[in-house]
Motif scaffolding. Structure first.
Motif, PDB file in Angstrom:
ATOM      1  N   GLU A 236       0.834  -1.212   0.000  1.00 49.22           N
ATOM      2  CA  GLU A 236       0.000   0.000   0.000  1.00 49.22           C
ATOM      3  C   GLU A 236       0.863   1.255   0.000  1.00 49.22           C
ATOM      4  O   GLU A 236       0.512   2.260  -0.616  1.00 49.22           O
ATOM      5  CB  GLU A 236      -0.918  -0.008   1.230  1.00 49.22           C
ATOM      6  N   TRP A 237       1.992   1.199   0.723  1.00 48.26           N
ATOM      7  CA  TRP A 237       2.807   2.413   0.884  1.00 48.26           C
ATOM      8  C   TRP A 237       3.531   2.834  -0.408  1.00 48.26           C
ATOM      9  O   TRP A 237       4.050   3.941  -0.494  1.00 48.26           O
ATOM     10  CB  TRP A 237       3.766   2.276   2.072  1.00 48.26           C
ATOM     11  N   ALA A 238       3.543   1.958  -1.415  1.00 49.90           N
ATOM     12  CA  ALA A 238       4.089   2.367  -2.717  1.00 49.90           C
ATOM     13  C   ALA A 238       3.262   3.500  -3.328  1.00 49.90           C
ATOM     14  O   ALA A 238       3.740   4.219  -4.201  1.00 49.90           O
ATOM     15  CB  ALA A 238       4.124   1.173  -3.666  1.00 49.90           C
ATOM     16  N   TYR A 239       2.027   3.652  -2.867  1.00 50.35           N
ATOM     17  CA  TYR A 239       1.150   4.710  -3.394  1.00 50.35           C
ATOM     18  C   TYR A 239       1.243   6.002  -2.584  1.00 50.35           C
ATOM     19  O   TYR A 239       0.594   6.986  -2.934  1.00 50.35           O
ATOM     20  CB  TYR A 239      -0.295   4.225  -3.394  1.00 50.35           C
ATOM     21  N   VAL A 240       2.000   5.983  -1.491  1.00 52.76           N
ATOM     22  CA  VAL A 240       2.100   7.182  -0.639  1.00 52.76           C
ATOM     23  C   VAL A 240       3.159   8.101  -1.218  1.00 52.76           C
ATOM     24  O   VAL A 240       4.310   7.697  -1.384  1.00 52.76           O
ATOM     25  CB  VAL A 240       2.437   6.786   0.816  1.00 52.76           C
ATOM     26  N   ASP A 241       2.776   9.327  -1.581  1.00 53.47           N
ATOM     27  CA  ASP A 241       3.775  10.238  -2.159  1.00 53.47           C
ATOM     28  C   ASP A 241       4.122  11.419  -1.251  1.00 53.47           C
ATOM     29  O   ASP A 241       4.987  12.232  -1.597  1.00 53.47           O
ATOM     30  CB  ASP A 241       3.379  10.680  -3.570  1.00 53.47           C
ATOM     31  N   ARG A 242       3.449  11.516  -0.103  1.00 54.12           N
ATOM     32  CA  ARG A 242       3.869  12.508   0.897  1.00 54.12           C
ATOM     33  C   ARG A 242       3.526  11.956   2.275  1.00 54.12           C
ATOM     34  O   ARG A 242       2.403  11.471   2.491  1.00 54.12           O
ATOM     35  CB  ARG A 242       3.162  13.850   0.674  1.00 54.12           C
ATOM     36  N   GLU A 243       4.470  12.018   3.181  1.00 53.97           N
ATOM     37  CA  GLU A 243       4.243  11.530   4.548  1.00 53.97           C
ATOM     38  C   GLU A 243       5.164  12.273   5.496  1.00 53.97           C
ATOM     39  O   GLU A 243       6.370  12.385   5.237  1.00 53.97           O
ATOM     40  CB  GLU A 243       4.525  10.018   4.646  1.00 53.97           C
ATOM     41  N   VAL A 244       4.582  12.780   6.570  1.00 53.62           N
ATOM     42  CA  VAL A 244       5.358  13.426   7.632  1.00 53.62           C
ATOM     43  C   VAL A 244       5.000  12.715   8.934  1.00 53.62           C
ATOM     44  O   VAL A 244       3.830  12.387   9.164  1.00 53.62           O
ATOM     45  CB  VAL A 244       5.044  14.938   7.713  1.00 53.62           C
ATOM     46  N   ASP A 245       5.979  12.437   9.757  1.00 53.43           N
ATOM     47  CA  ASP A 245       5.771  11.671  10.992  1.00 53.43           C
ATOM     48  C   ASP A 245       6.118  12.584  12.171  1.00 53.43           C
ATOM     49  O   ASP A 245       7.278  12.901  12.402  1.00 53.43           O
ATOM     50  CB  ASP A 245       6.667  10.431  10.957  1.00 53.43           C
ATOM     51  N   ILE A 246       5.087  12.996  12.891  1.00 53.33           N
ATOM     52  CA  ILE A 246       5.258  13.951  14.007  1.00 53.33           C
ATOM     53  C   ILE A 246       5.018  13.209  15.316  1.00 53.33           C
ATOM     54  O   ILE A 246       3.942  12.652  15.528  1.00 53.33           O
ATOM     55  CB  ILE A 246       4.258  15.125  13.866  1.00 53.33           C
ATOM     56  N   ARG A 247       6.015  13.169  16.187  1.00 54.92           N
ATOM     57  CA  ARG A 247       5.890  12.481  17.482  1.00 54.92           C
ATOM     58  C   ARG A 247       5.773  13.509  18.593  1.00 54.92           C
ATOM     59  O   ARG A 247       6.452  14.544  18.567  1.00 54.92           O
ATOM     60  CB  ARG A 247       7.092  11.578  17.728  1.00 54.92           C
ATOM     61  N   LEU A 248       4.943  13.166  19.576  1.00 61.81           N
ATOM     62  CA  LEU A 248       4.615  14.154  20.616  1.00 61.81           C
ATOM     63  C   LEU A 248       4.533  13.535  22.008  1.00 61.81           C
ATOM     64  O   LEU A 248       4.300  12.331  22.149  1.00 61.81           O
ATOM     65  CB  LEU A 248       3.265  14.812  20.304  1.00 61.81           C
ATOM     66  N   THR A 249       4.682  14.395  23.003  1.00 58.67           N
ATOM     67  CA  THR A 249       4.508  14.012  24.411  1.00 58.67           C
ATOM     68  C   THR A 249       3.571  15.022  25.059  1.00 58.67           C
ATOM     69  O   THR A 249       3.678  16.220  24.793  1.00 58.67           O
ATOM     70  CB  THR A 249       5.854  14.041  25.164  1.00 58.67           C
ATOM     71  N   ARG A 250       2.662  14.520  25.896  1.00 64.37           N
ATOM     72  CA  ARG A 250       1.747  15.432  26.596  1.00 64.37           C
ATOM     73  C   ARG A 250       2.564  16.321  27.511  1.00 64.37           C
ATOM     74  O   ARG A 250       3.399  15.835  28.290  1.00 64.37           O
ATOM     75  CB  ARG A 250       0.702  14.639  27.394  1.00 64.37           C
ATOM     76  N   ALA A 251       2.336  17.636  27.424  1.00 65.10           N
ATOM     77  CA  ALA A 251       3.270  18.605  28.012  1.00 65.10           C
ATOM     78  C   ALA A 251       3.498  18.391  29.494  1.00 65.10           C
ATOM     79  O   ALA A 251       4.621  18.468  29.975  1.00 65.10           O
ATOM     80  CB  ALA A 251       2.780  20.025  27.728  1.00 65.10           C
ATOM     81  N   GLU A 252       2.470  18.067  30.253  1.00 62.88           N
ATOM     82  CA  GLU A 252       2.647  17.951  31.704  1.00 62.88           C
ATOM     83  C   GLU A 252       3.499  16.747  32.096  1.00 62.88           C
ATOM     84  O   GLU A 252       3.894  16.596  33.237  1.00 62.88           O
ATOM     85  CB  GLU A 252       1.286  17.933  32.444  1.00 62.88           C
ATOM     86  N   PHE A 253       3.765  15.874  31.100  1.00 60.97           N
ATOM     87  CA  PHE A 253       4.586  14.701  31.387  1.00 60.97           C
ATOM     88  C   PHE A 253       6.028  14.855  30.917  1.00 60.97           C
ATOM     89  O   PHE A 253       6.839  13.970  31.112  1.00 60.97           O
ATOM     90  CB  PHE A 253       3.950  13.440  30.786  1.00 60.97           C
ATOM     91  N   GLN A 254       6.341  15.985  30.315  1.00 65.44           N
ATOM     92  CA  GLN A 254       7.668  16.141  29.754  1.00 65.44           C
ATOM     93  C   GLN A 254       8.770  16.018  30.805  1.00 65.44           C
ATOM     94  O   GLN A 254       9.782  15.366  30.585  1.00 65.44           O
ATOM     95  CB  GLN A 254       7.792  17.489  29.041  1.00 65.44           C
ATOM     96  N   LEU A 255       8.550  16.625  31.968  1.00 61.86           N
ATOM     97  CA  LEU A 255       9.607  16.646  32.983  1.00 61.86           C
ATOM     98  C   LEU A 255       9.793  15.277  33.654  1.00 61.86           C
ATOM     99  O   LEU A 255      10.819  15.027  34.255  1.00 61.86           O
ATOM    100  CB  LEU A 255       9.259  17.688  34.063  1.00 61.86           C
ATOM    101  N   LYS A 256       8.778  14.432  33.501  1.00 57.65           N
ATOM    102  CA  LYS A 256       8.850  13.124  34.163  1.00 57.65           C
ATOM    103  C   LYS A 256       9.528  12.071  33.295  1.00 57.65           C
ATOM    104  O   LYS A 256       9.688  10.939  33.718  1.00 57.65           O
ATOM    105  CB  LYS A 256       7.434  12.641  34.499  1.00 57.65           C
ATOM    106  N   ARG A 257       9.894  12.426  32.078  1.00 58.59           N
ATOM    107  CA  ARG A 257      10.448  11.402  31.195  1.00 58.59           C
ATOM    108  C   ARG A 257      11.785  10.908  31.691  1.00 58.59           C
ATOM    109  O   ARG A 257      12.587  11.700  32.174  1.00 58.59           O
ATOM    110  CB  ARG A 257      10.616  11.964  29.778  1.00 58.59           C
TER     111      ARG A 257
END
Lengths: 196, 196
Positions: free
Chosen positions: B175-196
C-alpha cells in the motif's frame, strides 16, 4: 494526467436563484425538508461568492469511486459520454442525504445493498450513453452539509421517458430505504426554452 | 445515537505552533515535501481561527469506513479503546497523501492492496488496545488539501516500541508504494515532559 495538464476541477457550486443558463422546470421534494424555490440555476467550478438574487448554493466535490469494481468501471467508461453535449438540453439536479444507519454499515454491507440488492451501477449503465451524469460528494466537505450527494444528469428531450424510468428504478430499490432527504430539480437549458 | 444526543464532532483542526498541550518531540519527513517546524500542537474540534505563533493548521474529518467489512469491524470495536486515556502520554500525528494512481483504482483493487496484500486492518488490530487511533479524511474537504489523511495515535511510553513496529510494518507494505507525501510527528503530553 501528465504533470503539465491543467488541474481538473473537482469542487462545484450549484447556485439556485434568478439568474443562470438553466431554467428550473420543477422542484419536487421527494422526502425530508424541502428547499426554497429558484427559477434559474448556475453551475460554477470552485467555491462561489454569493450572487444577487441567489436562493441557495449547494457544493459538492467529485472523488474516487466508493463501490465500483474493475469490471464495472470498464463497462461504464466504454459506454458513457461527457456532459455538455449539444443535444443535452434537459438536466436534473438530485441532492440526497442518507441516514445514520447507512453510514454506520461496514463497506461490504453498503456494497451489498448498493449493487447486489439494488443494482445501482447496472441501472445507471442501462441508460448510458443517453443519460450523462456527474456525482458530487458533500458529506466530507464539512460537518454541516445539508446533503451527502449531488448528482447532475444531462439528456436530450427524447430521452426524458428513459430518465424517468432510471429515477423510478433507483427510488424503488432497497438502497433508497436509507435516503432521508431528496429533492428532484428538473431543468431546461435557457436558450432552448422557447423551442419546446 | 438518539435524536437527543449532542452531535459528535467530525471536523478537527491540528494546529502546529508554539502553544498547545502536546510537545513536539520530532518531525520527520518520510517522503515528499516537508512541513515547517513547530514546537507544540493543539487539537480543536471544528474549524480553527489562526492563532498567534501558529506554524500550520491541518484539517481532517472523521467519516464512514472505506474498506472495513463486518467481521473486521466487530473485531476492531471489541478490542479498541478511546483516545485521552490517562496513560497515553505519547502521540503521533502522521499526515499522508496518496498518488493519482491510487485514487484511479476501482474499489475492489484498492481493497485488495489495502488488506489482502498489505494487511492494513490486521496490523492495526494486532496493536489494539495499546495504540489508540483516530483517522481523519482530508481529500474531500476541498480540492487543495495538502494531505489525504491525518491519523492521530495515542499510546503509553511503554508501548513506544510496539508503535514503532506498527509504523514500520505499514511503511513496508505494498500500500505504501502509493504514498507520495508523509510526515511523521511524534509528541509528548506537556505535563509529562519533565517526568520522562
Amino acid at each position: 494526467m501528465s504533470a503539465n495538464s491543467p488541474p481538473i476541477a473537482r469542487l462545484f457550486s450549484f447556485i439556485g436563484g434568478s439568474t443562470g443558463p438553466w431554467l428550473v422546470d420543477s422542484m419536487q421534494c421527494v422526502i425530508g425538508e424541502p428547499m426554497s424555490t429558484a427559477s434559474r440555476l448556475s453551475i460554477v467550478a470552485g467555491p462561489a461568492a454569493p450572487l444577487p438574487g441567489e436562493s441557495w448554493t449547494l457544493r459538492g466535490i467529485t472523488s474516487n469511486e466508493r463501490y465500483v469494481v474493475r469490471e464495472e468501471k470498464v463497462a461504464l467508461v466504454s459506454k458513457q459520454e461527457g456532459l455538455s453535449r449539444e443535444a443535452s438540453t434537459r438536466a436534473a439536479l438530485i441532492p440526497i442525504r442518507k441516514n445514520a444507519a447507512w453510514w454506520a454499515l461496514p463497506q461490504d454491507e453498503r456494497r451489498e445493498v448498493f449493487e447486489a440488492q439494488s443494482r445501482h451501477i447496472a441501472i445507471g449503465l442501462k441508460y448510458l450513453p443517453a443519460v450523462a451524469r456527474r456525482l458530487h460528494h458533500c458529506r466530507d466537505l464539512g460537518p454541516d452539509e445539508p446533503f451527502d450527494f449531488l448528482t447532475w444528469f444531462e439528456y436530450a428531450p427524447s430521452d426524458s421517458a428513459a430518465f424517468e424510468e432510471l429515477v423510478q428504478a433507483l427510488r424503488a430499490s432497497p438502497e433508497w430505504a436509507y435516503v432521508d432527504r431528496e429533492v428532484d430539480i428538473r431543468l431546461t437549458r435557457a436558450e432552448f426554452q422557447l423551442k419546446r
